[in-house]
Design a protein around this motif. Structure first.
Motif, mmCIF file in Angstrom:
data_model
loop_
_atom_site.group_PDB
_atom_site.id
_atom_site.type_symbol
_atom_site.label_atom_id
_atom_site.label_comp_id
_atom_site.label_asym_id
_atom_site.label_seq_id
_atom_site.Cartn_x
_atom_site.Cartn_y
_atom_site.Cartn_z
ATOM 1 N N TYR A 80 -9.817 5.159 -15.435
ATOM 2 C CA TYR A 80 -8.392 5.620 -14.642
ATOM 3 C C TYR A 80 -7.940 4.312 -13.945
ATOM 4 C CZ TYR A 80 -10.671 10.015 -15.611
ATOM 5 O OH TYR A 80 -11.248 11.197 -16.246
ATOM 6 N N GLY A 81 -7.784 3.349 -14.693
ATOM 7 C CA GLY A 81 -7.344 2.160 -14.136
ATOM 8 C C GLY A 81 -6.101 2.178 -13.506
ATOM 9 N N GLN A 82 -4.925 2.638 -14.195
ATOM 10 C CA GLN A 82 -3.616 2.895 -13.393
ATOM 11 C C GLN A 82 -3.690 3.900 -12.078
ATOM 12 O OE1 GLN A 82 -1.138 4.400 -16.741
ATOM 13 N NE2 GLN A 82 -0.417 2.141 -16.883
ATOM 14 N N LYS A 83 -4.533 4.952 -12.475
ATOM 15 C CA LYS A 83 -4.736 5.813 -11.242
ATOM 16 C C LYS A 83 -5.219 5.078 -10.051
ATOM 17 C CE LYS A 83 -4.659 10.249 -13.025
ATOM 18 N NZ LYS A 83 -5.601 11.906 -13.215
ATOM 19 N N ALA A 84 -6.370 4.274 -10.439
ATOM 20 C CA ALA A 84 -6.991 3.360 -9.141
ATOM 21 C C ALA A 84 -6.001 2.374 -8.518
ATOM 22 C CB ALA A 84 -7.968 2.562 -9.773
ATOM 23 N N LEU A 85 -5.102 1.672 -9.483
ATOM 24 C CA LEU A 85 -4.123 0.953 -9.025
ATOM 25 C C LEU A 85 -3.076 1.717 -7.899
ATOM 26 C CD1 LEU A 85 -3.206 -1.986 -8.839
ATOM 27 C CD2 LEU A 85 -1.775 -1.369 -10.715
ATOM 28 N N ALA A 86 -2.854 2.730 -8.442
ATOM 29 C CA ALA A 86 -1.998 3.891 -7.594
ATOM 30 C C ALA A 86 -2.504 4.149 -6.353
ATOM 31 C CB ALA A 86 -1.573 4.868 -8.523
ATOM 32 N N VAL A 87 -3.818 4.661 -6.397
ATOM 33 C CA VAL A 87 -4.492 4.843 -4.984
ATOM 34 C C VAL A 87 -4.368 3.598 -4.074
ATOM 35 C CG1 VAL A 87 -6.516 5.368 -3.832
ATOM 36 C CG2 VAL A 87 -5.867 6.729 -6.049
ATOM 37 N N LEU A 88 -4.671 2.316 -4.818
ATOM 38 C CA LEU A 88 -4.819 1.220 -3.920
ATOM 39 C C LEU A 88 -3.490 1.036 -3.249
ATOM 40 C CD1 LEU A 88 -6.983 -1.015 -3.506
ATOM 41 C CD2 LEU A 88 -5.833 -2.223 -5.154
ATOM 42 N N ASP A 89 -2.380 1.241 -3.949
ATOM 43 C CA ASP A 89 -0.982 0.860 -3.466
ATOM 44 C C ASP A 89 -0.701 1.836 -2.571
ATOM 45 O OD1 ASP A 89 1.622 -0.371 -3.715
ATOM 46 O OD2 ASP A 89 2.100 1.584 -4.570
ATOM 47 N N MET A 90 -1.042 3.103 -2.665
ATOM 48 C CA MET A 90 -0.475 4.188 -1.721
ATOM 49 C C MET A 90 -1.396 4.157 -0.503
ATOM 50 S SD MET A 90 -1.050 8.461 -2.205
ATOM 51 C CE MET A 90 -2.866 8.013 -2.422
ATOM 52 N N THR A 91 -2.550 3.801 -0.486
ATOM 53 C CA THR A 91 -3.212 3.691 0.598
ATOM 54 C C THR A 91 -2.877 2.411 1.517
ATOM 55 O OG1 THR A 91 -5.199 4.530 -0.530
ATOM 56 C CG2 THR A 91 -5.662 3.478 1.601
ATOM 57 N N SER A 92 -2.753 1.193 0.781
ATOM 58 C CA SER A 92 -2.346 -0.285 1.307
ATOM 59 C C SER A 92 -0.938 0.236 2.197
ATOM 60 C CB SER A 92 -2.199 -1.203 0.228
ATOM 61 O OG SER A 92 -3.387 -1.307 -0.330
ATOM 62 N N THR A 93 -0.136 0.601 1.503
ATOM 63 C CA THR A 93 1.582 1.013 2.058
ATOM 64 C C THR A 93 1.330 1.929 3.095
ATOM 65 O OG1 THR A 93 2.316 0.676 -0.209
ATOM 66 C CG2 THR A 93 3.632 1.856 1.455
ATOM 67 N N ARG A 94 0.336 2.668 3.100
ATOM 68 C CA ARG A 94 0.448 3.537 4.315
ATOM 69 C C ARG A 94 -0.066 3.003 5.588
ATOM 70 N NH1 ARG A 94 1.389 5.410 8.095
ATOM 71 N NH2 ARG A 94 0.829 7.390 9.190
ATOM 72 N N ILE A 95 -1.084 2.220 5.433
ATOM 73 C CA ILE A 95 -1.616 1.468 6.689
ATOM 74 C C ILE A 95 -0.715 0.564 7.034
ATOM 75 C CG2 ILE A 95 -3.551 0.041 7.245
ATOM 76 C CD1 ILE A 95 -4.655 3.034 6.907
ATOM 77 N N GLU A 96 -0.181 -0.120 6.150
ATOM 78 C CA GLU A 96 0.797 -1.174 6.690
ATOM 79 C C GLU A 96 2.026 -0.431 7.408
ATOM 80 O OE1 GLU A 96 1.865 -3.470 3.140
ATOM 81 O OE2 GLU A 96 0.225 -4.782 3.258
ATOM 82 N N SER A 97 2.585 0.691 6.864
ATOM 83 C CA SER A 97 3.578 1.482 7.659
ATOM 84 C C SER A 97 3.095 1.808 8.956
ATOM 85 C CB SER A 97 3.933 2.411 6.762
ATOM 86 O OG SER A 97 4.453 2.202 5.504
ATOM 87 N N TRP A 98 1.776 2.259 9.099
ATOM 88 C CA TRP A 98 1.308 2.565 10.475
ATOM 89 C C TRP A 98 1.163 1.557 11.168
ATOM 90 C CZ3 TRP A 98 -3.531 0.577 12.067
ATOM 91 C CH2 TRP A 98 -3.956 1.240 13.672
ATOM 92 N N ALA A 99 0.901 0.245 10.865
ATOM 93 C CA ALA A 99 0.616 -0.894 11.707
ATOM 94 C C ALA A 99 1.945 -1.055 12.188
ATOM 95 C CB ALA A 99 0.083 -1.988 10.764
ATOM 96 N N ARG A 100 3.127 -1.206 11.194
ATOM 97 C CA ARG A 100 4.275 -1.375 11.829
ATOM 98 C C ARG A 100 4.796 -0.437 12.952
ATOM 99 N NH1 ARG A 100 5.353 -3.374 6.269
ATOM 100 N NH2 ARG A 100 5.591 -1.223 5.531
ATOM 101 N N GLU A 101 4.847 0.811 12.571
ATOM 102 C CA GLU A 101 4.832 1.794 13.583
ATOM 103 C C GLU A 101 4.396 1.617 15.004
ATOM 104 O OE1 GLU A 101 3.769 5.238 11.575
ATOM 105 O OE2 GLU A 101 5.171 5.244 9.975
ATOM 106 N N GLU A 102 3.142 1.233 14.873
ATOM 107 C CA GLU A 102 2.393 1.083 16.095
ATOM 108 C C GLU A 102 2.698 -0.305 16.760
ATOM 109 O OE1 GLU A 102 0.331 3.210 17.884
ATOM 110 O OE2 GLU A 102 1.119 4.711 16.407
#
Length: 241
Positions: A80-102
């Protein structure tokens, strides 16, 4: 490179989280790109969804301001290489958005790197440019660089808008791909700063990356030439027309 698999062979397992954080912190202070790798989403070698602990591990690496995360077995031999990359991207983007909000980047404390006056000037200039970009809410940061130094200083401060770096050096483009938030482009730069700005704006508009009404912050470092016998550094704010 923080390769946790190899790190676990050299030190006790319980020390890995704190040593990882220390290495990332030191790399950030020295303005060195840092990658976190090994077993980020290991269960996705066999299964289509990660464990919650793996998602938390990825989130922690992003929260520590690593420049890049690297999959290994998940994408090399996993089902599930593509799914793993999608999870990595989704999680990273969410944490970076949270860091900007805070507004977490405002808490960053940096060791002064520059010793000579030109280096200290470039460092202070990039620090101020990122603060301006965040406060003004600009859509992008443009930086013109030969060796990537000023682009890396901007990246070090984790600005909210993307950093578009323009250079004519192929090796600089390759190196900048590793710096957080930096998107490098090959542009044939001249000694005329205003010509470079006009050329890059036209180039970016043709690619649909900026559009009419966008506001960009331009950071330029002009070395002495026959056309401009004095070195000059500037920060400009431009509205795209």
């Amino acid at each position: 490179m923080v390769a946790r698999g190899d790190l676990g062979v050299e030190i006790p397992l319980e020390q890995i989280p704190t040593v990882q954080e220390d290495i990332i912190y030191i790399c950030r202070q020295l303005n060195k790109p840092v990658i976190v790798a090994s077993q980020l989403l290991e269960s996705m070698v066999e299964y289509p969804t990660p464990t919650r602990a793996e998602v938390a591990d990825v989130s922690e690496a992003v929260r520590q301001y690593a420049d890049a995360l690297m999959l290994s077995g998940e994408s090399a031999i996993g089902s599930y290489g593509q799914k793993a990359l999608a999870v990595l991207d989704m999680t990273s983007t969410r944490i970076e958005s949270w860091a900007r909000e805070e507004n977490r980047q405002s808490l960053l404390n940096h060791y002064q790197l520059g010793v000579s006056l030109p280096d200290r000037t470039a460092e202070q200039m990039c620090n101020c440019a990122v603060e301006m970009a965040n406060n003004l809410g600009v859509d992008a940061i443009f930086v013109y660089t030969k060796h990537g130094y000023m682009a890396s200083l901007l990246s070090r401060n984790r600005p909210n808008p993307p950093i578009f770096a323009f250079t004519k050096d192929e090796s600089t483009i390759m190196a900048l791909n590793l710096n957080w938030g930096v998107v490098p482009f090959p542009v044939d730069l001249s000694d005329d700063a205003e010509s470079n700005i006009s050329k890059s704006i036209k180039f970016m508009k043709s690619r649909g990356l900026i559009m009419h009404g966008d506001v960009v912050l331009v950071v330029s470092d002009v070395a002495p030439t026959r056309v401009t016998p004095m070195a000059s550094q500037s920060i400009q704010v431009k509205t795209i027309v």
